[in-house]
Design a protein around this motif. Structure first.
Motif, PDB file in Angstrom:
ATOM      1  N   UNK A  91       7.735 -10.875   1.719  1.00 31.79           N
ATOM      2  CA  UNK A  91       7.245  -9.880   2.435  1.00 31.79           C
ATOM      3  C   UNK A  91       6.230  -9.151   1.640  1.00 31.79           C
ATOM      4  N   UNK A  92       5.188  -8.668   2.258  1.00 30.26           N
ATOM      5  CA  UNK A  92       4.094  -8.085   1.479  1.00 30.26           C
ATOM      6  C   UNK A  92       3.165  -7.228   2.308  1.00 30.26           C
ATOM      7  N   UNK A  93       2.487  -5.934   2.033  1.00 31.72           N
ATOM      8  CA  UNK A  93       1.998  -5.243   2.813  1.00 31.72           C
ATOM      9  C   UNK A  93       0.529  -4.999   1.941  1.00 31.72           C
ATOM     10  N   UNK A  94      -0.649  -4.841   2.583  1.00 30.75           N
ATOM     11  CA  UNK A  94      -1.817  -4.467   1.879  1.00 30.75           C
ATOM     12  C   UNK A  94      -2.362  -3.070   2.417  1.00 30.75           C
ATOM     13  N   UNK A  95      -2.284  -2.003   1.562  1.00 31.96           N
ATOM     14  CA  UNK A  95      -3.257  -1.057   1.817  1.00 31.96           C
ATOM     15  C   UNK A  95      -4.407  -1.109   1.796  1.00 31.96           C
ATOM     16  N   UNK A  96      -5.189  -1.857   2.600  1.00 30.06           N
ATOM     17  CA  UNK A  96      -6.539  -2.198   2.351  1.00 30.06           C
ATOM     18  C   UNK A  96      -7.683  -1.122   2.309  1.00 30.06           C
ATOM     19  N   UNK A  97      -7.286   0.144   3.304  1.00 33.70           N
ATOM     20  CA  UNK A  97      -8.135   1.038   3.365  1.00 33.70           C
ATOM     21  C   UNK A  97      -7.993   2.269   2.531  1.00 33.70           C
ATOM     22  N   UNK A  98      -8.802   3.116   2.508  1.00 38.57           N
ATOM     23  CA  UNK A  98      -8.653   4.524   1.742  1.00 38.57           C
ATOM     24  C   UNK A  98      -7.388   5.390   2.657  1.00 38.57           C
ATOM     25  N   UNK A  99      -6.512   5.941   1.793  1.00 36.77           N
ATOM     26  CA  UNK A  99      -5.547   6.685   2.382  1.00 36.77           C
ATOM     27  C   UNK A  99      -4.754   6.092   3.475  1.00 36.77           C
ATOM     28  N   UNK A 100      -4.442   4.852   3.177  1.00 37.59           N
ATOM     29  CA  UNK A 100      -3.452   4.103   4.159  1.00 37.59           C
ATOM     30  C   UNK A 100      -2.172   4.334   3.467  1.00 37.59           C
ATOM     31  N   UNK A 101      -1.088   3.700   4.286  1.00 35.88           N
ATOM     32  CA  UNK A 101       0.209   3.975   3.998  1.00 35.88           C
ATOM     33  C   UNK A 101       1.198   2.780   4.602  1.00 35.88           C
ATOM     34  N   UNK A 102       1.858   2.194   3.822  1.00 38.41           N
ATOM     35  CA  UNK A 102       2.737   1.200   4.108  1.00 38.41           C
ATOM     36  C   UNK A 102       4.235   1.625   3.467  1.00 38.41           C
ATOM     37  N   UNK A 103       5.143   1.458   4.312  1.00 38.75           N
ATOM     38  CA  UNK A 103       6.739   1.980   4.047  1.00 38.75           C
ATOM     39  C   UNK A 103       7.590   0.941   4.430  1.00 38.75           C
ATOM     40  N   UNK A 104       8.292   0.460   3.336  1.00 40.54           N
ATOM     41  CA  UNK A 104       9.495  -0.633   3.762  1.00 40.54           C
ATOM     42  C   UNK A 104      10.511   0.067   3.727  1.00 40.54           C
ATOM     43  N   UNK A 105      11.525  -0.039   4.600  1.00 40.10           N
ATOM     44  CA  UNK A 105      13.018   0.341   4.537  1.00 40.10           C
ATOM     45  C   UNK A 105      13.816  -0.916   4.813  1.00 40.10           C
TER      46      UNK A 105
END
Ligand SMILES: Nc1ncnc2c1ncn2[C@@H]1O[C@H](COP(=O)(O)OP(=O)(O)O)[C@@H](O)[C@H]1O
Ligand SMILES: [Mg+2]
Lengths: 266, 479
Positions: B287-301
């Motif tokens: 499982x992987x997320x990419x914060x590609x853009x400025x000021x983006x946000x990814x949260x895994x719980x």
């Protein structure tokens, strides 16, 4: 007088040592009894055994609470019958919100009554926080988590006011409290007593004893009560320490001397 | 006495362990290029997809299964697994009314009513049963907001352009052994696209169910939040009790563009095996997320209570400046369960921030590993990470290990790491019981307290469920 708590000839060993060796005491409804005794004499042991803590060997005697055998009950059953222990060292439970804990415990201890909804409960808890002079922040903090010694004791008192037990055993409730805190706690104890509650207060503090005007003061020494009496006992101990009881105790064992100023317990 | 009471609650059965009796359209066990052609054909995929699958398969055949795990497990026989199994159904597009009532009943029993009338208010559900999605709720309402929420196989057919652009862009098939396998044989999963500036009007949720014996589940999920978009997504999973081990090898990819936010939560309750360690799911997931853009946000719980073995490291690549990655995890293990989980936070952009909170509870003879990587790449100026790893052990033989790796190639970056290990203390139990709470309630409250920081991060609807799940996962002596 109806006895609420009746301890007869109680014997308790811990770690191979006979800590209580024939301890007897009776507490009536609406009475305040004080238990004194040197460090390590077994006061916390007594409180723990009464509340049902595991790990102690009860090897003699009996305890009835409101007429029923107390020692066969689980700790939670004793609590639900109205026995409360104010801990000498209240334990921290990280992350468990004080409010969550208070509400769960309240609902368990007051089962069968109308359950309070969250808003009503919160209002009541806030009012009681004010009584013990703690800020609202103490509701959302973890139970006893990072509380100072005095704050822990105030939170124990808060529970006393919230749960309204019939008998409260307060184990060194005064330790860690400043003078104002002491006076406040004494006032709350007296108020609960006037509402009919009973107390067994473990304390060395003559100040606290003066405020609460106990019905009797007892001294635990060598595993049993050696003296029971009035306020003068506390004063004597404040002046002379517990040493002199050593002799009194030995003599009493030999059946030679009845202590001046003491009254029989029972 | 307390120990007995605790044993009692902990002996509760795995409630999701039943089997649904339904005819399946199933490929024979084994894997070769023909099987992959079959999967692709059954899904009526466009040519590009088959090509990608075959490429992934050929690459996979050159790899060896990973050997780095802290706990050994019997080798997986990849030729004994069935790679495609779907409940048999009529051809053509499905509406909820067409769904086999036995399937609806299955999800009902699992607490996931699929009828929109009965459904959890505000939550749209995609139900994946073995290899296929069997129903997706609230599609129209979401479509009205421009949100695409559909089975992956449908997205491949209908939104080929988005799929071609983003699928495999975060987790390429060359990433690792199980990612390569998944890229070759994945059968279904969920696809989410939130257009520019749209705040998804409902919680999205996928519920994965393995039903058939000797079947692997290879789900593939892709979530794209376009510029300024936001979405909250939750996945749940269960499987029947079986004596054999079953493989679940998923790949989940998240893409957050500028100012976008994705909150991804998992409540994983795959069958964990029995007390002797027989059966249970092998949960090997990327499982992987990419914060590609400025000021983006990814949260895994994640709340991980199931599976015989879990390997799972939901990670964030913080590419955009000022982007934020979070990982909040609770893992509980009992009996012979093994959980090896953690996260990777890769800081590439400036002023990127990450937070890791991992709570592990191991009971009985189970063991856990926290395995984490925090990398501050050169140029990630002002980047910050805070990591907190807490373990709670229940019983004398439960174990936990922490393997944090920290790589700092940027002098202005800051990394903080805290770790604690504790046990439920007798005096904590006694305190609570003195206040009238049963030993069972006392243990639950102590565990809930331990986990509070993470449970708070779950969507409200699932926090209660998570606490309930945690309560049944504990076992063993307390001391
Ligand atoms: N867990 C234990 N194991 C062995 N001895 C103990 C334990 N806890 C307390 N004791 C001993 O029991 C005696 C009574 O202790 P305690 O009841 O705490 O005394 P008090 O409260 O009057 O100061 C002391 O000698 C103490 O050292
Ligand atoms: Mg003491």
């Amino acid at each position: 007088m109806d006895a609420l708590l009746s301890i007869k000839d109680l014997k308790v060993a811990n770690g191979g040592r006979q800590v209580l060796d024939g301890f007897s005491l009776t507490v009536g409804a609406g009475q305040i009894h004080v238990l004194m005794g040197p460090n390590g004499s077994g006061k916390t042991t007594l409180a723990s055994v009464l509340a049902g803590r595991e790990g102690y060997e009860v090897n003699g005697g009996s305890v009835t609470f409101n007429g029923a055998d107390l020692l066969v009950l689980l700790p939670e059953e004793r609590a639900r019958k109205g026995l409360f222990l104010g801990f000498q060292h209240p334990v921290e439970i990280p992350g468990l919100a004080n409010a969550t804990f208070l509400r769960e415990a309240y609902n368990t201890l007051h089962e069968g009554e109308d359950e309070l909804d969250a808003a009503d409960f919160l209002a009541m808890a806030r009012r009681l926080l004010q009584e013990v002079e703690l800020s609202d922040a103490f509701l959302s903090r973890g139970l006893n988590q990072g509380f100072s010694g005095g704050e822990k004791k105030r939170n124990e008192m808060l529970q006393l006011l919230l749960f309204k037990p019939r008998l409260a055993i307060l184990d060194e409730i005064d330790s860690g409290l400043d003078v104002d805190g002491l006076r406040l706690i004494a006032k709350l104890i007296v108020r609960r007593r006037n509402e009919g509650a009973s107390f067994l207060i473990i304390s060395h503090n003559p100040q606290l004893l003066r405020y609460v005007a106990p019905d009797a003061i007892h001294v635990l020494y060598g595993g049993r009560l050696v003296v029971s009496g009035g306020a003068d006992i506390a004063e004597t101990i404040a002046e002379r320490g517990y040493e002199w009881l050593g002799n009194a105790h030995d003599q009493e064992r030999q059946g030679a001397v009845a202590l001046a100023g003491s009254v029989g317990n029972g | 006495m307390a120990e007995q009471a605790i044993e009692e609650i902990l002996k509760r059965e795995y409630a999701a362990g039943f089997v649904t009796d339904i005819e399946a359209d199933r490929l024979p066990p084994g894997l070769d290029e023909n099987v992959i052609r079959e999967i692709s054909a059954r899904k009526q995929e466009p040519g590009f997809m088959l090509e990608r699958r075959l490429e992934s398969y050929r690459y996979w055949t050159t790899l060896q299964p990973p050997q780095w795990a802290h706990f050994p497990h019997p080798e997986v026989d990849f030729q004994a697994i069935t790679y495609y199994s779907a409940p048999r159904r009529k051809q053509g597009p499905q509406s909820l009314e067409d769904v086999d009532p036995r399937l609806l009943e299955t999800y009902e029993k699992l607490g996931i009513p699929l009828h929109e009338r009965a459904a959890l208010a505000g939550v749209a559900v995609d139900a994946v049963f073995d290899s296929v999605s069997v129903a997706t709720t609230f599609k129209e309402r979401l479509a009205a907001a421009g949100v695409i929420f559909c089975p992956m196989s449908e997205a491949i057919r209908q939104h080929g352009e988005l799929v071609q652009r983003y699928l495999g862009s975060v987790v390429p098939h060359t990433d690792n052994f199980y990612a390569a396998l998944n890229s070759a044989v994945f059968s279904d999963g969920s696809f989410v696209y939130i257009p520019k500036g749209v705040k998804c009007p409902m919680e999205l949720s996928t519920y994965f169910r393995i039903n058939e014996a000797k079947t692997g589940q290879f789900e593939r999920t892709l979530i794209i939040a376009d510029e300024g978009a936001s979405v909250s997504y939750l996945e749940g999973c269960t499987a029947p009790m079986r004596d054999e081990n079953q493989l679940h090898a998923a790949v989940v990819e998240l893409v957050a563009l500028q100012d976008a936010s994705i909150r991804y939560a998992t409540v994983q309750n795959w069958y964990p095996g029995d007390e002797q360690g027989r059966g249970g799911i092998y949960n090997f997931v990327t499982k992987r997320g990419e914060c590609r853009g400025r000021n983006s946000h990814i949260s895994w719980t994640q709340v991980e209570t199931g599976s015989a073995i879990t390997w799972k490291y939901p990670s964030c690549v913080l590419l955009g400046d000022d982007s934020v990655g979070e990982f909040y995890s609770i893992a509980t293990t009992r009996h012979h369960q093994r959980a090896d989980t953690g996260t990777k936070m890769i800081h590439l952009g400036r002023n990127t921030r990450s937070t890791i909170v991992s709570k592990g509870i191991s009971a009985d003879t189970s063991s856990q590993v926290y395995r984490g990587l925090v990398r501050m790449a050169p140029g990630a100026t002002g980047a910050k990470n805070h990591t907190q790893c807490d373990s709670l052990l229940i019983g004398p033989v439960a174990a936990s290990h922490t393997f944090p790796t920290i790589q700092v190639g940027e002098v202005t970056a800051q990394v903080e790491h805290e770790a604690t290990t504790s046990r439920i203390a007798e005096d904590q139990l006694f305190y609570l019981r003195q206040r009238g709470l049963s030993a069972e309630q006392a243990v639950q409250m102590i565990v809930a307290g331990f986990c509070r920081q993470v449970v708070q991060k779950l969507p409200l609807e699932f926090a209660v469920e998570a606490n309930r799940l945690l309560a049944v996962t504990l076992e063993g002596a307390v001391g």
